[in-house]
Design an enzyme around this catalytic site. Structure first.
Site, PDB file in Angstrom:
ATOM      1  N   LYS A  13       6.367  -7.169 -15.337  1.00 38.76           N
ATOM      2  CA  LYS A  13       5.891  -8.541 -15.557  1.00 38.76           C
ATOM      3  C   LYS A  13       4.829  -8.577 -16.650  1.00 38.76           C
ATOM      4  O   LYS A  13       4.858  -9.425 -17.541  1.00 38.76           O
ATOM      5  CB  LYS A  13       5.300  -9.134 -14.257  1.00 38.76           C
ATOM      6  N   ARG A  90       2.076 -15.422  -4.933  1.00 35.89           N
ATOM      7  CA  ARG A  90       2.599 -14.296  -4.158  1.00 35.89           C
ATOM      8  C   ARG A  90       2.890 -14.699  -2.721  1.00 35.89           C
ATOM      9  O   ARG A  90       3.352 -13.867  -1.951  1.00 35.89           O
ATOM     10  CB  ARG A  90       1.573 -13.160  -4.143  1.00 35.89           C
ATOM     11  N   ARG A 129       1.626   5.260 -14.518  1.00 34.74           N
ATOM     12  CA  ARG A 129       1.200   4.453 -15.659  1.00 34.74           C
ATOM     13  C   ARG A 129      -0.306   4.517 -15.894  1.00 34.74           C
ATOM     14  O   ARG A 129      -1.098   4.717 -14.971  1.00 34.74           O
ATOM     15  CB  ARG A 129       1.682   3.003 -15.525  1.00 34.74           C
ATOM     16  N   ARG A 162      -6.757   4.548 -15.570  1.00 32.34           N
ATOM     17  CA  ARG A 162      -5.698   4.310 -14.596  1.00 32.34           C
ATOM     18  C   ARG A 162      -6.232   3.352 -13.553  1.00 32.34           C
ATOM     19  O   ARG A 162      -7.402   3.454 -13.169  1.00 32.34           O
ATOM     20  CB  ARG A 162      -5.339   5.612 -13.854  1.00 32.34           C
ATOM     21  N   ARG A 174       1.959  -1.747  -1.355  1.00 30.77           N
ATOM     22  CA  ARG A 174       2.108  -2.975  -2.160  1.00 30.77           C
ATOM     23  C   ARG A 174       3.568  -3.442  -2.166  1.00 30.77           C
ATOM     24  O   ARG A 174       3.847  -4.638  -2.123  1.00 30.77           O
ATOM     25  CB  ARG A 174       1.625  -2.722  -3.601  1.00 30.77           C
TER      26      ARG A 174
HETATM   27  P1  AMP Z   1      -1.319  -6.904  -9.871  1.00 32.15           P
HETATM   28  O1  AMP Z   1      -2.141  -6.501 -11.057  1.00 32.15           O
HETATM   29  O2  AMP Z   1      -0.569  -8.189 -10.077  1.00 32.15           O
HETATM   30  O3  AMP Z   1      -0.437  -5.780  -9.376  1.00 32.15           O
HETATM   31  O4  AMP Z   1      -2.362  -7.209  -8.691  1.00 32.15           O
HETATM   32  C1  AMP Z   1      -3.234  -6.212  -8.201  1.00 32.15           C
HETATM   33  C2  AMP Z   1      -3.772  -6.626  -6.851  1.00 32.15           C
HETATM   34  O5  AMP Z   1      -4.524  -7.848  -6.963  1.00 32.15           O
HETATM   35  C3  AMP Z   1      -2.741  -6.909  -5.772  1.00 32.15           C
HETATM   36  O6  AMP Z   1      -2.276  -5.727  -5.127  1.00 32.15           O
HETATM   37  C4  AMP Z   1      -3.528  -7.816  -4.826  1.00 32.15           C
HETATM   38  O7  AMP Z   1      -4.445  -7.064  -4.050  1.00 32.15           O
HETATM   39  C5  AMP Z   1      -4.359  -8.658  -5.798  1.00 32.15           C
HETATM   40  N1  AMP Z   1      -3.636  -9.900  -6.206  1.00 32.15           N
HETATM   41  C6  AMP Z   1      -3.211 -10.212  -7.460  1.00 32.15           C
HETATM   42  N2  AMP Z   1      -2.616 -11.412  -7.475  1.00 32.15           N
HETATM   43  C7  AMP Z   1      -2.650 -11.874  -6.204  1.00 32.15           C
HETATM   44  C8  AMP Z   1      -2.169 -13.047  -5.557  1.00 32.15           C
HETATM   45  N3  AMP Z   1      -1.523 -14.005  -6.245  1.00 32.15           N
HETATM   46  N4  AMP Z   1      -2.401 -13.193  -4.230  1.00 32.15           N
HETATM   47  C9  AMP Z   1      -3.056 -12.253  -3.526  1.00 32.15           C
HETATM   48  N5  AMP Z   1      -3.523 -11.106  -4.055  1.00 32.15           N
HETATM   49  C10 AMP Z   1      -3.331 -10.907  -5.389  1.00 32.15           C
END
Ligand code: AMP
Length: 220
Positions: A13, A90, A129, A162, A174
């Site tokens: 994404k 989400r 990554r 990282r 996750r």
């Molecule tokens: P990402 O960078 O999108 O993988 O997000 C990293 C972490 O941020 C996730 O594992 C969640 O803990 C938190 N997070 C990001 N976006 C959301 C969301 N829309 N709702 C809830 N938690 C979020």
């Protein structure tokens, strides 16, 4: 026009959102990046969510909707109007809140593009990554190494970082939370006629071409 990029961690994404920003003038709102920046600043929000991020759980809906609202407003002040939501919504509650927010601002959600990648590839991608600490260019231990070891291709930087939630154990949790809580958004947006699915296992350029064609198709 406004787009959601949907898909599990490691689906690509962020990479595709960056390409849409560079090539099509979109403005990216990546909630994970926003939260990590709050953690780095050690703001009250950062302190509140730090533990949640490192455990791979989701931050509560109320906090996330507020964060999105503030960031849409901030970007609209500078004249930005075409948004890509990366990592948001989400949950179904977040999706409903986003609809309401866009409505209030006289905007619509044009399409939701879901990137499809199999689980083993997701785990491999995420657990290897890393990124340049200066310019953020993304790399991978085996799938995408810099041309010269230890030197960023884009800016020549020599230090890398990282994410501390990019380890196999946290990725598995996750992913589990993605399938249980986030993937039902697929049905939600399918019912609204807004869902487009894209193969996320082909080359980055091929995926980006496919996404561009979809965005041309779903302009209001
Ligand atoms: P990402 O960078 O999108 O993988 O997000 C990293 C972490 O941020 C996730 O594992 C969640 O803990 C938190 N997070 C990001 N976006 C959301 C969301 N829309 N709702 C809830 N938690 C979020």
């Amino acid at each position: 026009m406004n787009i959601i990029l949907l898909g599990p961690p490691g689906a690509g994404k962020g990479t595709q959102a960056n390409l849409l920003v560079q090539n099509s003038g979109f403005s990216q709102i990546a909630t994970g990046d926003l939260l990590r920046s709050e953690i780095e600043k050690m703001s009250p929000l950062g302190q509140k969510v730090k533990q949640v991020l490192s455990s791979g759980q989701l931050v509560d809906d109320e906090t996330m909707v507020r964060l999105i609202e503030v960031n849409i407003d901030r970007k609209m002040v500078t004249g930005e109007v075409n948004f890509i939501f990366d990592g948001f919504p989400r949950t179904i509650q977040q999706a409903v809140a986003l609809d309401d927010l866009l409505n209030i601002k006289g905007m619509v959600l044009n399409c939701v593009i879901k990137l499809i990648v199999d689980d083993e590839m997701l785990i491999k991608r995420v657990s290897g990554r890393y990124a340049c600490a200066s310019c953020g260019a993304g790399y991978h231990d085996t799938l995408n190494m810099p041309r010269v070891e230890g030197v960023c291709d884009s800016c020549g930087g020599m230090s890398f970082k990282r994410r501390n939630d990019d380890n196999e154990q946290t990725v598995r949790s996750r992913l589990a939370s993605y399938y249980k809580i986030t993937d039902p958004l697929t049905e939600h947006y399918k019912n609204e006629g807004k869902l487009y699915e894209v193969d996320g296992m082909v080359s980055i350029n091929q995926i980006s071409d496919n996404i561009r064609q979809i965005t041309e198709q779903c302009v209001e």
